[in-house]
Write a protein that holds these residues in place. Sequence first.
Motif, mmCIF file in Angstrom:
data_model
loop_
_atom_site.group_PDB
_atom_site.id
_atom_site.type_symbol
_atom_site.label_atom_id
_atom_site.label_comp_id
_atom_site.label_asym_id
_atom_site.label_seq_id
_atom_site.Cartn_x
_atom_site.Cartn_y
_atom_site.Cartn_z
ATOM 1 N N ALA A 84 -3.029 10.116 -11.744
ATOM 2 C CA ALA A 84 -2.787 8.793 -11.165
ATOM 3 C C ALA A 84 -3.067 8.730 -9.668
ATOM 4 O O ALA A 84 -3.363 7.659 -9.138
ATOM 5 C CB ALA A 84 -1.340 8.361 -11.432
ATOM 6 N N TYR A 85 -2.972 9.856 -8.980
ATOM 7 C CA TYR A 85 -3.145 9.872 -7.525
ATOM 8 C C TYR A 85 -4.203 10.910 -7.156
ATOM 9 O O TYR A 85 -4.065 12.087 -7.501
ATOM 10 C CB TYR A 85 -1.824 10.207 -6.821
ATOM 11 C CG TYR A 85 -0.711 9.239 -7.153
ATOM 12 C CD1 TYR A 85 -0.584 8.036 -6.464
ATOM 13 C CD2 TYR A 85 0.206 9.519 -8.159
ATOM 14 C CE1 TYR A 85 0.438 7.143 -6.765
ATOM 15 C CE2 TYR A 85 1.220 8.632 -8.471
ATOM 16 C CZ TYR A 85 1.334 7.440 -7.773
ATOM 17 O OH TYR A 85 2.329 6.554 -8.076
ATOM 18 N N HIS A 86 -5.260 10.426 -6.458
ATOM 19 C CA HIS A 86 -6.373 11.299 -6.095
ATOM 20 C C HIS A 86 -6.392 11.488 -4.582
ATOM 21 O O HIS A 86 -6.646 10.539 -3.829
ATOM 22 C CB HIS A 86 -7.692 10.708 -6.580
ATOM 23 C CG HIS A 86 -7.741 10.502 -8.072
ATOM 24 N ND1 HIS A 86 -7.230 9.366 -8.679
ATOM 25 C CD2 HIS A 86 -8.196 11.298 -9.064
ATOM 26 C CE1 HIS A 86 -7.394 9.461 -9.993
ATOM 27 N NE2 HIS A 86 -7.976 10.626 -10.254
ATOM 28 N N LYS A 87 -6.099 12.704 -4.150
ATOM 29 C CA LYS A 87 -6.050 12.997 -2.724
ATOM 30 C C LYS A 87 -7.457 13.033 -2.134
ATOM 31 O O LYS A 87 -8.410 13.476 -2.783
ATOM 32 C CB LYS A 87 -5.363 14.342 -2.485
ATOM 33 C CG LYS A 87 -3.855 14.273 -2.648
ATOM 34 C CD LYS A 87 -3.187 15.551 -2.137
ATOM 35 C CE LYS A 87 -1.674 15.420 -2.173
ATOM 36 N NZ LYS A 87 -1.002 16.633 -1.649
ATOM 37 N N GLU A 113 -6.416 5.700 -4.010
ATOM 38 C CA GLU A 113 -5.875 4.413 -4.465
ATOM 39 C C GLU A 113 -5.292 3.613 -3.297
ATOM 40 O O GLU A 113 -5.477 2.389 -3.206
ATOM 41 C CB GLU A 113 -4.796 4.645 -5.525
ATOM 42 C CG GLU A 113 -5.299 5.192 -6.846
ATOM 43 C CD GLU A 113 -5.706 6.659 -6.784
ATOM 44 O OE1 GLU A 113 -6.437 7.098 -7.687
ATOM 45 O OE2 GLU A 113 -5.291 7.356 -5.825
ATOM 46 N N ALA A 114 -4.615 4.300 -2.387
ATOM 47 C CA ALA A 114 -4.030 3.618 -1.231
ATOM 48 C C ALA A 114 -5.117 3.109 -0.293
ATOM 49 O O ALA A 114 -5.037 1.990 0.239
ATOM 50 C CB ALA A 114 -3.091 4.573 -0.483
ATOM 51 N N LYS A 115 -6.159 3.904 -0.106
ATOM 52 C CA LYS A 115 -7.248 3.492 0.782
ATOM 53 C C LYS A 115 -7.969 2.269 0.215
ATOM 54 O O LYS A 115 -8.285 1.318 0.949
ATOM 55 C CB LYS A 115 -8.237 4.633 0.959
ATOM 56 C CG LYS A 115 -9.374 4.308 1.908
ATOM 57 C CD LYS A 115 -10.337 5.476 2.054
ATOM 58 C CE LYS A 115 -11.481 5.106 3.004
ATOM 59 N NZ LYS A 115 -12.453 6.217 3.139
ATOM 60 N N GLU A 116 -8.239 2.269 -1.086
ATOM 61 C CA GLU A 116 -8.920 1.127 -1.712
ATOM 62 C C GLU A 116 -8.074 -0.136 -1.589
ATOM 63 O O GLU A 116 -8.606 -1.226 -1.328
ATOM 64 C CB GLU A 116 -9.198 1.444 -3.182
ATOM 65 C CG GLU A 116 -10.274 2.517 -3.381
ATOM 66 C CD GLU A 116 -10.457 2.862 -4.849
ATOM 67 O OE1 GLU A 116 -9.619 2.413 -5.677
ATOM 68 O OE2 GLU A 116 -11.422 3.576 -5.174
ATOM 69 N N ALA A 117 -6.753 -0.006 -1.778
ATOM 70 C CA ALA A 117 -5.884 -1.175 -1.667
ATOM 71 C C ALA A 117 -5.864 -1.703 -0.235
ATOM 72 O O ALA A 117 -5.952 -2.926 -0.010
ATOM 73 C CB ALA A 117 -4.470 -0.810 -2.110
ATOM 74 N N VAL A 172 0.836 -1.203 0.000
ATOM 75 C CA VAL A 172 0.000 0.000 0.000
ATOM 76 C C VAL A 172 0.869 1.251 0.000
ATOM 77 O O VAL A 172 0.537 2.268 -0.631
ATOM 78 C CB VAL A 172 -0.950 -0.010 1.227
ATOM 79 C CG1 VAL A 172 -1.743 1.283 1.293
ATOM 80 C CG2 VAL A 172 -1.893 -1.205 1.148
ATOM 81 N N LYS A 173 2.009 1.185 0.694
ATOM 82 C CA LYS A 173 2.896 2.349 0.807
ATOM 83 C C LYS A 173 3.445 2.785 -0.547
ATOM 84 O O LYS A 173 3.858 3.940 -0.719
ATOM 85 C CB LYS A 173 4.048 2.003 1.755
ATOM 86 C CG LYS A 173 4.952 3.187 2.098
ATOM 87 C CD LYS A 173 5.995 2.787 3.136
ATOM 88 C CE LYS A 173 6.904 3.964 3.473
ATOM 89 N NZ LYS A 173 7.745 4.317 2.321
ATOM 90 N N ARG A 174 3.429 1.896 -1.524
ATOM 91 C CA ARG A 174 3.952 2.268 -2.834
ATOM 92 C C ARG A 174 3.171 3.420 -3.464
ATOM 93 O O ARG A 174 3.707 4.149 -4.296
ATOM 94 C CB ARG A 174 3.942 1.062 -3.778
ATOM 95 C CG ARG A 174 5.087 0.112 -3.543
ATOM 96 C CD ARG A 174 5.283 -0.822 -4.708
ATOM 97 N NE ARG A 174 4.093 -1.622 -4.965
ATOM 98 C CZ ARG A 174 4.006 -2.541 -5.930
ATOM 99 N NH1 ARG A 174 5.051 -2.756 -6.722
ATOM 100 N NH2 ARG A 174 2.904 -3.233 -6.104
ATOM 101 N N PHE A 175 1.890 3.564 -3.086
ATOM 102 C CA PHE A 175 1.111 4.679 -3.632
ATOM 103 C C PHE A 175 1.667 6.005 -3.121
ATOM 104 O O PHE A 175 1.837 6.960 -3.895
ATOM 105 C CB PHE A 175 -0.367 4.529 -3.256
ATOM 106 C CG PHE A 175 -1.041 3.377 -3.940
ATOM 107 C CD1 PHE A 175 -1.497 3.495 -5.241
ATOM 108 C CD2 PHE A 175 -1.205 2.160 -3.300
ATOM 109 C CE1 PHE A 175 -2.112 2.431 -5.885
ATOM 110 C CE2 PHE A 175 -1.826 1.093 -3.929
ATOM 111 C CZ PHE A 175 -2.279 1.218 -5.227
ATOM 112 N N ASP A 176 1.931 6.065 -1.817
ATOM 113 C CA ASP A 176 2.537 7.280 -1.266
ATOM 114 C C ASP A 176 3.933 7.508 -1.850
ATOM 115 O O ASP A 176 4.299 8.638 -2.188
ATOM 116 C CB ASP A 176 2.632 7.176 0.264
ATOM 117 C CG ASP A 176 1.257 7.151 0.920
ATOM 118 O OD1 ASP A 176 0.344 7.799 0.394
ATOM 119 O OD2 ASP A 176 1.104 6.469 1.943
ATOM 120 N N ASP A 177 4.690 6.419 -1.965
ATOM 121 C CA ASP A 177 6.037 6.543 -2.517
ATOM 122 C C ASP A 177 5.999 7.017 -3.971
ATOM 123 O O ASP A 177 6.817 7.845 -4.395
ATOM 124 C CB ASP A 177 6.771 5.197 -2.442
ATOM 125 C CG ASP A 177 7.096 4.808 -1.005
ATOM 126 O OD1 ASP A 177 7.068 5.689 -0.127
ATOM 127 O OD2 ASP A 177 7.365 3.613 -0.764
#
Length: 439
Positions: free
Chosen positions: A119-122, A130-134, A28-33
């Motif tokens: 690609a990233y929706h805050k 994307e991170a929350k869904e994962a 999941v951390k890959r989205f933040d990264d």
Amino acid sequence: MSGSYDECVGADDTMDSFWEVGNYKRAVKRFDDGHRLCNDLMGCLQERAKIEKAYGDQLTAWSKRWRQLIEKGPQYGSVERAWLAVMTEAEKVSELHQDVKNNLMNEDVEKVKNWQKEAYHKQMIGGFKEAKEAEEGFKKAQKPWAKKLKEMEAAKKTYHMACKEEKLAVTREANGKTEASVTPDQQKKLHEKVDKCKQDTQKAKEKYEKSLEELNKCTPAYMESMEQVFDQCQQHEVKRLTFLKEALLDIKRHLNLTENPSYATIYRELERTILAANTQEDLKWFSNNHGPGMHMNWPAFEEYNPDQASAPPKKKKPDGAPPTPSTDHVAPPGDRSSVSSYDKNQAYSTEWSDDEQPAAYSGNENGGNGNSFEDDSSSGKGVRVRALYDYEGQEQDELTFKAGDELTKTEDEDEQGWCRGRLDNGREGLYPANYVEPI
């Protein structure tokens, strides 16, 4: 997995497997990264753009300074043009580096910024959609298995405690048989305790084995669900890595000036200009303009003329007002420099070098004032006149003045239209008669 799970959970402090509860967080951390890496790439490109701009600015400043020095210096002819072509190369390369800077900022940085936004929706509460869904997907996939795992670990703990109690009871019974103070009734109770512990251990073992079996049955579904969520994370990462590769290729294309056709053209033109330098033509030009090839009004017999004092023969004054400067210093075709050799030497003495400075050429012992072959005895008389136009002296014995300047005419106009005069600073010389008017 069932054959070695006892060992795995017993060493859970050292295990770092994706399948351990909660270890999906690294995926999941890959989205933040990924979002942060976009910022890092943009920062990297912005720094490179500054470097490209600074280099281009330095090339331009360098070229401007040396172009002025070369044009004022003693070099002449086609070799001078070849030297100046190096400055032209710097100016053109500077433009290309400014283009690199613009491409990095206007294309590459903007491309990364737009992709990052898509690609990233805050979310309003922080983090990325994307991170929350994962994370929710991983939690849902892991929840049934984690529940069975917890039950299995509790059953294991109960079984291990029963084994411990059984071992303790057996030890007490053995010690009771050797001690005289233990009555037969106490020995009987110790034996009954051992039997009860064995029964409890057996029941705990059966429950532990059953919970482990149920956990193992749940494991395939758990793995499948986890892999599905992980694959979704991988798909997003595939897009990021693919985009990054394409972006880096674009950056490489912008940085690699050798792929720019105009870059090679710059150096072909520079080489052409250098190869066009003609030593013999330059020597011929110098001889014709500053050497034996120059025209000379050789002294000839002249009848005495009481109305006009003798003056050195001069070149014919060009027609028209204001007359144009002397044609004695006309440069050869293609020579853009209009600065005479004398002017260049004067500039060279103050600007060309910080080390050795050649002494300024005076022309004669009188400081270049007037004709070196005769003394002017009429310097104390004359007629005041005012300049109508600017005039730049073309020879050592000519005056230089601006429109509106006042000077003293010490000799009248000769047959070629030249007068002798004296500036207020004391310098004497010749000037075109129709450049002034009487005051």
